[in-house]
Design a protein around this motif. Structure first.
Motif, mmCIF file in Angstrom:
data_model
loop_
_atom_site.group_PDB
_atom_site.id
_atom_site.type_symbol
_atom_site.label_atom_id
_atom_site.label_comp_id
_atom_site.label_asym_id
_atom_site.label_seq_id
_atom_site.Cartn_x
_atom_site.Cartn_y
_atom_site.Cartn_z
ATOM 1 N N GLU A 16 60.116 -31.620 -43.518
ATOM 2 C CA GLU A 16 61.567 -31.766 -43.695
ATOM 3 C C GLU A 16 62.280 -30.451 -43.375
ATOM 4 O O GLU A 16 63.320 -30.440 -42.699
ATOM 5 C CB GLU A 16 61.865 -32.207 -45.135
ATOM 6 C CG GLU A 16 63.336 -32.493 -45.391
ATOM 7 C CD GLU A 16 63.600 -32.967 -46.813
ATOM 8 O OE1 GLU A 16 64.752 -32.814 -47.263
ATOM 9 O OE2 GLU A 16 62.659 -33.463 -47.470
ATOM 10 N N LEU A 54 65.040 -29.691 -40.442
ATOM 11 C CA LEU A 54 66.348 -29.113 -40.748
ATOM 12 C C LEU A 54 66.583 -27.812 -39.980
ATOM 13 O O LEU A 54 67.683 -27.573 -39.463
ATOM 14 C CB LEU A 54 66.472 -28.872 -42.261
ATOM 15 C CG LEU A 54 66.594 -30.121 -43.141
ATOM 16 C CD1 LEU A 54 66.374 -29.780 -44.615
ATOM 17 C CD2 LEU A 54 67.977 -30.763 -42.944
ATOM 18 N N SER A 61 75.854 -27.336 -45.190
ATOM 19 C CA SER A 61 75.123 -28.455 -45.778
ATOM 20 C C SER A 61 73.634 -28.405 -45.404
ATOM 21 O O SER A 61 72.759 -28.654 -46.244
ATOM 22 C CB SER A 61 75.731 -29.784 -45.320
ATOM 23 O OG SER A 61 75.577 -29.954 -43.926
ATOM 24 N N VAL A 62 73.336 -28.031 -44.157
ATOM 25 C CA VAL A 62 71.931 -27.914 -43.716
ATOM 26 C C VAL A 62 71.255 -26.759 -44.438
ATOM 27 O O VAL A 62 70.123 -26.882 -44.923
ATOM 28 C CB VAL A 62 71.848 -27.737 -42.185
ATOM 29 C CG1 VAL A 62 70.410 -27.398 -41.756
ATOM 30 C CG2 VAL A 62 72.324 -28.988 -41.469
ATOM 31 N N ASN A 112 71.999 -25.501 -47.336
ATOM 32 C CA ASN A 112 71.781 -25.880 -48.742
ATOM 33 C C ASN A 112 70.580 -26.819 -48.885
ATOM 34 O O ASN A 112 69.808 -26.723 -49.836
ATOM 35 C CB ASN A 112 73.033 -26.549 -49.308
ATOM 36 C CG ASN A 112 73.918 -25.548 -50.057
ATOM 37 O OD1 ASN A 112 73.403 -24.612 -50.674
ATOM 38 N ND2 ASN A 112 75.224 -25.735 -49.990
ATOM 39 N N ARG A 113 70.439 -27.732 -47.938
ATOM 40 C CA ARG A 113 69.317 -28.674 -48.005
ATOM 41 C C ARG A 113 67.975 -27.930 -47.821
ATOM 42 O O ARG A 113 66.994 -28.257 -48.487
ATOM 43 C CB ARG A 113 69.485 -29.762 -46.942
ATOM 44 C CG ARG A 113 70.570 -30.789 -47.292
ATOM 45 C CD ARG A 113 70.724 -31.813 -46.195
ATOM 46 N NE ARG A 113 69.506 -32.603 -46.024
ATOM 47 C CZ ARG A 113 69.308 -33.447 -45.013
ATOM 48 N NH1 ARG A 113 70.261 -33.625 -44.097
ATOM 49 N NH2 ARG A 113 68.191 -34.132 -44.934
ATOM 50 N N SER A 169 67.275 -26.131 -51.058
ATOM 51 C CA SER A 169 66.848 -27.085 -52.084
ATOM 52 C C SER A 169 65.412 -27.560 -51.840
ATOM 53 O O SER A 169 64.613 -27.670 -52.778
ATOM 54 C CB SER A 169 67.791 -28.285 -52.096
ATOM 55 O OG SER A 169 67.329 -29.288 -52.976
ATOM 56 N N THR A 170 65.070 -27.805 -50.584
ATOM 57 C CA THR A 170 63.718 -28.273 -50.262
ATOM 58 C C THR A 170 62.693 -27.187 -50.555
ATOM 59 O O THR A 170 61.610 -27.465 -51.092
ATOM 60 C CB THR A 170 63.639 -28.698 -48.784
ATOM 61 O OG1 THR A 170 64.677 -29.638 -48.509
ATOM 62 C CG2 THR A 170 62.284 -29.314 -48.458
#
Length: 628
Positions: free
Chosen positions: A566, A570, A582-583, A585-586, A589-590
């Motif tokens: 993932e 990203l 947003s990318v 942050n993702r 988070s991952t």
């Protein structure tokens, strides 16, 4: 007429049947692992009449079957080439080995140094004949200073005749057990005749010298030139025939800070009109011109003093002329201009004790320069093609090269001892020796062969670990790695010490080397964790896959692999828009979900640099216990 030949044949067969004498093959099986070969400790005995003068070289095992993608380089020469007085990691080939390993971490180089002390071009030629059968990709050569007094030299006690063709013919026959028997019987008979007489138990250097005075351009001097030219010419013929690139260096020696050993007409102390033939007069004139900063004049006088020196422990300038001509005459042969490199790093362009320890052996700075000269010539010939972003510079090499202080001190002690003996006791100032610190005491024992090098390294490592001196401990381990590049346990130990020091990039390098030698679940786990911490998830995946397939922990790593994939997906979107919060942050988070706190923190801070009030990034910082 056939009877004597038949008798000789039967005797030879009988001696071989009962394993009499020595196996003189260049390489033999490595006892700890039959898949490897190493330099035969008896290989030099072919070249020495008196076996007590025979020398042994490095133990550097290499695979019988060269692995695909391996670049195999052999190094030929004499005492400077093997790295005297430091040996081990002081030698120029080890500097080169370290640099290639770190500049090309994904490639494998085998650098096998088969140089010996007290030998000359006869040994280089003999070894060259056998080396071509072991798949060399390149050969490095530095030889010439021992041409008169090395084994089989025209001025040596270890000689069989004056004709290179005759000597080389006899040397080939010395593999016969019959000839070895005859030599042994001769020495036993000679020993019984000379028993009770005082034996010359001086240094090997002193025992090897038969002619202490070889005048410039004399018959013996000319024979030395002819011997060198004939043998090195044949060496290059052999490698040219087999299409093996050769990198052969010209020679350097101490000219400014070493008075001539033997100067003819020394009674003329006030620069006689015939100073042209007086080594000491030319040397003194060189010193005067050097003091006046007259570089060209001083170089001329110093060079002439070296050439006129009657004790020929330094090669005359004509040897460099011969090397230049031979290199030009042979395809695929590259001349390494070591003389130019050393002169460029010497005051006034005159080589002295800034780079040379006594007469011909470099100090550590000199050996670093030697390695760089060969490295640059390998680049020039496009044998290696380093990426500028990954290349280890000379400055970085000198900073990182693992040469423990014990090795440096042991070299200094050996040279200090050498200077107290013939012929240096009147030519060089003597050095003082201290043995106060732990390193000095161990180095002194090493220099005087009271302990082995391995034992010295073990003592140092234990001492540094006990005192929590992890940087010094890692240096010891990395020195051992250069000695035993196939020992994966040493790489793992170096990686762990790098982890203690917070040097994750060095830890990663060492773990990769360990994994390449002996893959394991534990090493794979360290590797994928480190790659993720460094935000290189693509490189983590192969090691994560190995860990999943060879899982010895019981942990389910499959969900982590999905998270890593993932992150990879990203990150692939970022080149189009690196400011996509947003990318970012993702990804943060991952990374957090896979417990990669370093990766999560890195991307949260990227977000906050773009938007200082981003709520998701601020919340993640709070969870990670980091200040906003």
């Amino acid at each position: 007429m056939a009877l004597p030949l038949l008798s000789m044949l039967l005797l030879e067969c009988g001696l071989r049947l009962f394993h009499y004498g020595y196996d003189l093959d260049l390489f033999i099986e490595y006892p700890p692992d039959k898949n490897y070969l190493f330099l035969n400790p008896d290989a030099s005995k072919r070249y020495f009449i008196d076996q007590k003068n025979a020398t042994t070289g490095n133990v550097e095992p290499f695979r019988k079957e060269k692995a695909p993608g391996t670049r195999r380089i052999f190094v030929l020469g004499e005492s400077t080439t093997i790295g005297y007085p430091y040996f081990h990691n002081g030698s120029f080939h080890r500097w080169l080995q370290y640099r290639l390993a770190h500049t090309f971490p994904d490639q494998h180089f085998e650098i096998i140094n088969i140089a010996l002390t007290a030998v000359n071009s006869y040994t280089v030629l003999g070894f060259a004949r056998e080396v071509v059968d072991f798949q060399p990709d390149a050969v490095l050569i530095y030889t010439g200073h021992n041409e008169y007094y090395g084994a089989m030299g025209v001025g040596s006690t270890e000689k069989l005749g004056g004709s290179p063709a005759l000597v080389n013919g006899i040397l080939r026959l010395r593999a016969l057990k019959t000839l070895q028997l005859a030599t042994d019987l001769y020495h036993k008979a000679l020993g019984s005749v000379t028993s009770g007489k005082a034996e010359n138990d001086g240094t090997r250097m002193q025992r090897m010298v038969a002619e202490q005075q070889i005048p410039y351009q004399s018959e013996l001097y000319q024979r030395g030139l002819e011997q060198f030219k004939a043998n090195i010419g044949k060496v290059l013929d052999i490698f040219t025939e087999h299409n093996v690139p050769v990198f052969i260096s010209n020679l350097v020696s101490n000219e400014r800070d070493l008075k001539p050993f033997v100067s003819f007409s020394e009674n003329n102390t006030r620069y006689p009109e015939d100073y042209e033939g007086n080594a000491l007069s030319n040397y003194n004139l060189g010193m005067q011109e050097f003091a006046l900063a007259h570089a060209n004049a001083s170089r001329k006088y110093f060079s002439k003093a070296r050439d006129l020196d009657g004790l020929r422990f330094r090669a005359p300038g004509e040897f460099n002329t011969i090397l230049s001509q031979l290199a030009a005459d042979h395809a695929n042969t590259h001349l390494v201009d070591m003389q130019g490199v050393f002169e460029a790093h010497s005051p006034g362009g005159i080589i002295g004790n800034e780079l040379i320890l006594e007469h011909v052996h470099p100090n550590l700075e000199g050996y670093a320069l030697m390695s760089n000269a060969f490295y640059e010539e390998l680049k020039k010939a496009k044998f290696i093609r380093p990426e500028p972003t990954r290349e280890i510079s000379l400055a970085m090499l000198k900073r990182d090269m693992p040469i423990p202080i014990i090795d440096s001190l042991a070299g200094a002690y050996k040279v200090a001892n050498l200077k107290r003996s013939w012929p240096f006791n009147a030519a060089l100032a003597q050095d003082s020796v201290k043995t106060e610190t732990f390193e000095e005491r161990v180095a002194f024992d090493l220099a005087y062969r009271r302990i082995s090098w391995e034992n010295a390294m073990d003592q140092a490592y234990s001492s540094y670990i006990e005192s929590k001196s992890y940087l010094e401990a890692r240096e010891i381990v990395e020195a051992l790695i250069l000695e035993k590049p196939f020992d994966n346990a040493l790489y793992s130990k170096s990686a762990m010490l790098s982890g203690q020091l917070g040097d994750e990039r060095r830890a990663l390098f060492s773990f990769q080397k360990a994994f390449g030698i002996a893959p394991s679940f534990e090493t794979a786990r360290y590797l994928f964790v480190l790659f993720l911490k460094m935000d290189e998830p693509e490189k983590a995946i192969p090691y994560l896959d190995y860990a999943i397939q060879n899982n010895a922990s019981g942990f389910n790593l499959t969900p982590m692999r999905a998270l890593v994939q993932e992150v990879v997906a990203l990150r692939a979107r970022l080149p189009a828009d690196s400011s996509d919060v947003s990318v970012l942050n993702r990804i943060a988070s991952t990374y957090y979900r896979m417990d990669n706190r370093d990766g999560a923190l890195r991307y949260a801070r990227k977000v906050l640099r773009l938007n200082a009030r981003n709520e998701a990034a601020l919340q993640l910082l709070s969870v990670l216990g980091q200040p906003q």
